[in-house]
Scaffold this motif. Structure first.
Motif, PDB file in Angstrom:
ATOM      1  N   ALA A 134      45.871  35.227  52.166  1.00 58.25           N
ATOM      2  CA  ALA A 134      46.723  36.149  51.399  1.00 58.25           C
ATOM      3  C   ALA A 134      45.961  37.405  50.984  1.00 58.25           C
ATOM      4  CB  ALA A 134      47.235  35.427  50.159  1.00 58.25           C
ATOM      5  N   ARG A 135      46.699  38.509  50.871  1.00 58.89           N
ATOM      6  CA  ARG A 135      46.125  39.744  50.316  1.00 58.89           C
ATOM      7  C   ARG A 135      46.176  39.616  48.812  1.00 58.89           C
ATOM      8  NH1 ARG A 135      46.109  45.186  53.020  1.00 58.89           N
ATOM      9  NH2 ARG A 135      45.531  45.626  50.878  1.00 58.89           N
ATOM     10  N   LEU A 136      45.075  39.160  48.222  1.00 60.70           N
ATOM     11  CA  LEU A 136      45.082  38.905  46.779  1.00 60.70           C
ATOM     12  C   LEU A 136      45.124  40.195  45.958  1.00 60.70           C
ATOM     13  CD1 LEU A 136      42.654  35.872  46.356  1.00 60.70           C
ATOM     14  CD2 LEU A 136      45.133  35.879  46.630  1.00 60.70           C
ATOM     15  N   ASP A 137      44.720  41.314  46.584  1.00 66.43           N
ATOM     16  CA  ASP A 137      44.806  42.569  45.822  1.00 66.43           C
ATOM     17  C   ASP A 137      46.267  42.900  45.516  1.00 66.43           C
ATOM     18  OD1 ASP A 137      45.209  42.938  48.545  1.00 66.43           O
ATOM     19  OD2 ASP A 137      44.511  45.006  48.531  1.00 66.43           O
ATOM     20  N   GLU A 138      47.172  42.429  46.386  1.00 67.04           N
ATOM     21  CA  GLU A 138      48.606  42.651  46.122  1.00 67.04           C
ATOM     22  C   GLU A 138      49.116  41.632  45.102  1.00 67.04           C
ATOM     23  OE1 GLU A 138      50.343  42.488  50.033  1.00 67.04           O
ATOM     24  OE2 GLU A 138      49.468  44.424  50.603  1.00 67.04           O
ATOM     25  N   VAL A 139      48.757  40.360  45.326  1.00 64.22           N
ATOM     26  CA  VAL A 139      49.218  39.283  44.425  1.00 64.22           C
ATOM     27  C   VAL A 139      48.729  39.523  42.998  1.00 64.22           C
ATOM     28  CG1 VAL A 139      49.155  36.779  44.025  1.00 64.22           C
ATOM     29  CG2 VAL A 139      49.142  37.662  46.367  1.00 64.22           C
ATOM     30  N   LEU A 140      47.490  40.023  42.879  1.00 60.90           N
ATOM     31  CA  LEU A 140      46.874  40.139  41.549  1.00 60.90           C
ATOM     32  C   LEU A 140      46.737  41.590  41.084  1.00 60.90           C
ATOM     33  CD1 LEU A 140      44.065  37.425  41.981  1.00 60.90           C
ATOM     34  CD2 LEU A 140      46.264  37.183  40.841  1.00 60.90           C
ATOM     35  N   ALA A 141      47.598  42.456  41.615  1.00 56.06           N
ATOM     36  CA  ALA A 141      47.487  43.887  41.288  1.00 56.06           C
ATOM     37  C   ALA A 141      47.491  44.116  39.776  1.00 56.06           C
ATOM     38  CB  ALA A 141      48.618  44.653  41.956  1.00 56.06           C
ATOM     39  N   SER A 142      48.298  43.350  39.046  1.00 55.38           N
ATOM     40  CA  SER A 142      48.396  43.604  37.608  1.00 55.38           C
ATOM     41  C   SER A 142      47.282  42.905  36.815  1.00 55.38           C
ATOM     42  CB  SER A 142      49.765  43.136  37.093  1.00 55.38           C
ATOM     43  OG  SER A 142      49.919  41.764  37.390  1.00 55.38           O
ATOM     44  N   ASP A 143      46.482  42.056  37.458  1.00 53.08           N
ATOM     45  CA  ASP A 143      45.409  41.325  36.751  1.00 53.08           C
ATOM     46  C   ASP A 143      44.041  41.972  36.954  1.00 53.08           C
ATOM     47  OD1 ASP A 143      46.835  38.379  36.276  1.00 53.08           O
ATOM     48  OD2 ASP A 143      47.499  39.427  38.074  1.00 53.08           O
ATOM     49  N   ALA A 144      43.899  42.740  38.024  1.00 54.38           N
ATOM     50  CA  ALA A 144      42.601  43.324  38.375  1.00 54.38           C
ATOM     51  C   ALA A 144      42.316  44.539  37.484  1.00 54.38           C
ATOM     52  CB  ALA A 144      42.618  43.732  39.852  1.00 54.38           C
ATOM     53  N   PRO A 145      41.065  44.987  37.374  1.00 52.02           N
ATOM     54  CA  PRO A 145      39.896  44.423  38.039  1.00 52.02           C
ATOM     55  C   PRO A 145      39.280  43.270  37.241  1.00 52.02           C
ATOM     56  CG  PRO A 145      39.242  46.382  36.834  1.00 52.02           C
ATOM     57  CD  PRO A 145      40.726  46.221  36.617  1.00 52.02           C
ATOM     58  N   PHE A 146      38.498  42.459  37.951  1.00 51.71           N
ATOM     59  CA  PHE A 146      37.810  41.342  37.319  1.00 51.71           C
ATOM     60  C   PHE A 146      36.328  41.680  37.143  1.00 51.71           C
ATOM     61  CE2 PHE A 146      41.561  39.563  39.173  1.00 51.71           C
ATOM     62  CZ  PHE A 146      41.974  38.597  38.265  1.00 51.71           C
ATOM     63  N   ASP A 147      35.721  41.095  36.102  1.00 56.06           N
ATOM     64  CA  ASP A 147      34.288  41.284  35.869  1.00 56.06           C
ATOM     65  C   ASP A 147      33.474  40.313  36.711  1.00 56.06           C
ATOM     66  OD1 ASP A 147      34.464  43.191  33.519  1.00 56.06           O
ATOM     67  OD2 ASP A 147      35.679  41.513  32.797  1.00 56.06           O
ATOM     68  N   ILE A 148      34.034  39.113  36.883  1.00 50.29           N
ATOM     69  CA  ILE A 148      33.329  38.078  37.650  1.00 50.29           C
ATOM     70  C   ILE A 148      34.301  37.379  38.580  1.00 50.29           C
ATOM     71  CG2 ILE A 148      32.123  35.855  37.523  1.00 50.29           C
ATOM     72  CD1 ILE A 148      30.747  36.578  35.219  1.00 50.29           C
ATOM     73  N   CYS A 149      33.829  37.105  39.791  1.00 46.90           N
ATOM     74  CA  CYS A 149      34.578  36.228  40.685  1.00 46.90           C
ATOM     75  C   CYS A 149      33.663  35.042  41.000  1.00 46.90           C
ATOM     76  CB  CYS A 149      34.952  36.982  41.961  1.00 46.90           C
ATOM     77  SG  CYS A 149      35.712  35.886  43.170  1.00 46.90           S
ATOM     78  N   SER A 150      34.236  33.852  40.975  1.00 45.77           N
ATOM     79  CA  SER A 150      33.463  32.643  41.251  1.00 45.77           C
ATOM     80  C   SER A 150      34.145  31.879  42.375  1.00 45.77           C
ATOM     81  CB  SER A 150      33.436  31.798  39.966  1.00 45.77           C
ATOM     82  OG  SER A 150      32.863  30.534  40.207  1.00 45.77           O
ATOM     83  N   CYS A 151      33.365  31.372  43.312  1.00 46.16           N
ATOM     84  CA  CYS A 151      33.939  30.536  44.368  1.00 46.16           C
ATOM     85  C   CYS A 151      32.971  29.371  44.577  1.00 46.16           C
ATOM     86  CB  CYS A 151      34.133  31.350  45.650  1.00 46.16           C
ATOM     87  SG  CYS A 151      35.001  30.418  46.929  1.00 46.16           S
TER      88      CYS A 151
END
Ligand code: SAM
Length: 327
Positions: A134-151
């Motif tokens: 998925a294009r998460l930049d579209e799904v999470l457009a209203s939540d971004a930007p993030f300070d940390i991403c963890s995987c």
């Protein structure tokens, strides 16, 4: 060529989807354990050690008020760790519907099997989806930007194809603020390939795990083949039983750079343990988590076989290029 480009592309997409579904079904089917079941697990100390590694990574890089994106968050086993870091916002995404349901239950504090606890202080959004498609930049457009991403223990599921590996990194890059941090833990391809080289056939392991490569990915052959789609079957007692993919770090690093993600450090878990156990605060954390036990009872510490599994993993930290616009 007999196989025109379009055909092979189609075949690759179909089998990729089937494997992604296999992985999702595997994790979805794993039910929450009771505290007693968890403590009786043959890999309980390994699980605690992995929790310690994730806690150290989080304590090293999370700051109060941070917005956190947890890719492949699973059942939300890291929620408490993020809570301790006093983060401000959390988004968790996982492909396994069952896991996201468990994560939601845990977040709501309804029936946490490990301990009843007060609700988390940060707001959270939990989504079921494929982070590598998925294009998460579209799904999470209203939540971004993030300070940390963890995987954590999941990025290798994106290396089934180049397109998915790129999508994973493009998603992280698009959602992190400049100067934002990407932390993760994944299998250490160097260790796995070395073990394969030393093995009699295409399989190796010990009492708690085994790894088996298909004939087409024997060590000799994959040295000359594409760095993507190098599949093996991973079995870890009481934890994992599904297809996984090799992530050659010397390919991963420049690929991440293409997406403005620069390496801060990479460490095999053994090195990580040795380095951070020099710091008293992390020794204390290790004692509290009980990863190395208290040495007073049988089985109270990590077994040699569990320690060997720890060696199969590495932790990495990447930083998104650019200047942070906050202090
Ligand atoms: N990060 C969690 C943790 O550390 O406890 C879970 C780790 S678990 C070993 C791997 C997770 O990756 C599973 O929850 C699985 O459903 C998830 N996963 C695998 N492929 C995924 C994908 N394409 N998109 C999102 N999640 C995925």
């Amino acid at each position: 060529k007999y196989n025109p480009e379009g055909d092979s592309q189609f075949l690759e997409d179909e089998s990729t989807k089937i494997f992604a579904r296999k992985v999702a079904e595997h994790y979805s089917a794993r039910t929450n354990q009771t505290l007693e079941e968890r403590e009786a697990s043959p890999i309980i100390h390994l699980k605690k050690l992995n929790n310690w590694i994730k806690s150290v990574l989080i304590q090293l890089y999370a700051r109060r008020g941070d917005a956190v994106l947890d890719l492949a968050c699973g059942k939300g086993g890291d929620l408490i760790k993020w809570d301790k870091a006093k983060i401000g916002y959390y988004v968790g995404i996982d492909i396994a519907e069952g896991s996201i349901e468990d994560c939601r239950t845990r977040y709501n504090g309804d029936a946490d099997h490990h301990q009843r606890r007060k609700k988390f202080t940060f707001p959270a959004r939990l989504i079921c989806g494929d982070c590598y498609e998925a294009r998460l930049d579209e799904v999470l457009a209203s939540d971004a930007p993030f300070d940390i991403c963890s995987c954590q223990f999941a990025l290798h599921y994106s290396w089934s194809t180049e397109a998915r590996a790129r999508r994973a990194l493009a998603n992280v890059s698009a959602l992190l603020r400049p100067g934002g941090i990407f932390i993760g833990t994944m299998p250490d391809a160097n260790v796995i390939v070395k073990k394969l080289r030393d093995a009699e056939g295409l399989e190796f392991g010990n009492s708690v795990y085994w790894i088996r490569f298909d004939e087409e990915f024997s060590e000799k052959r994959f040295r000359s083949s594409s760095p993507f789609g190098i599949k093996y079957k991973f079995h870890l007692e009481d934890a994992v039983d599904c297809p996984e993919w090799i992530v050659p770090f010397h390919v991963f690093k420049p690929l991440a750079e293409e997406y403005d993600l620069e390496l801060v450090f990479v460490k095999n878990s053994h090195e990580f343990v040795h380095e951070y156990l020099k710091k008293p605060e992390y020794v204390e954390l290790m004692r509290r988590l009980g990863a190395l036990g208290d040495g007073n009872q049988d089985q109270s510490t990590l077994s040699q076989d569990e320690w060997e599994v720890a060696y199969l993993y590495l932790s990495f930290v990447l930083r998104k290029r650019g200047q942070p616009d906050r202090t």
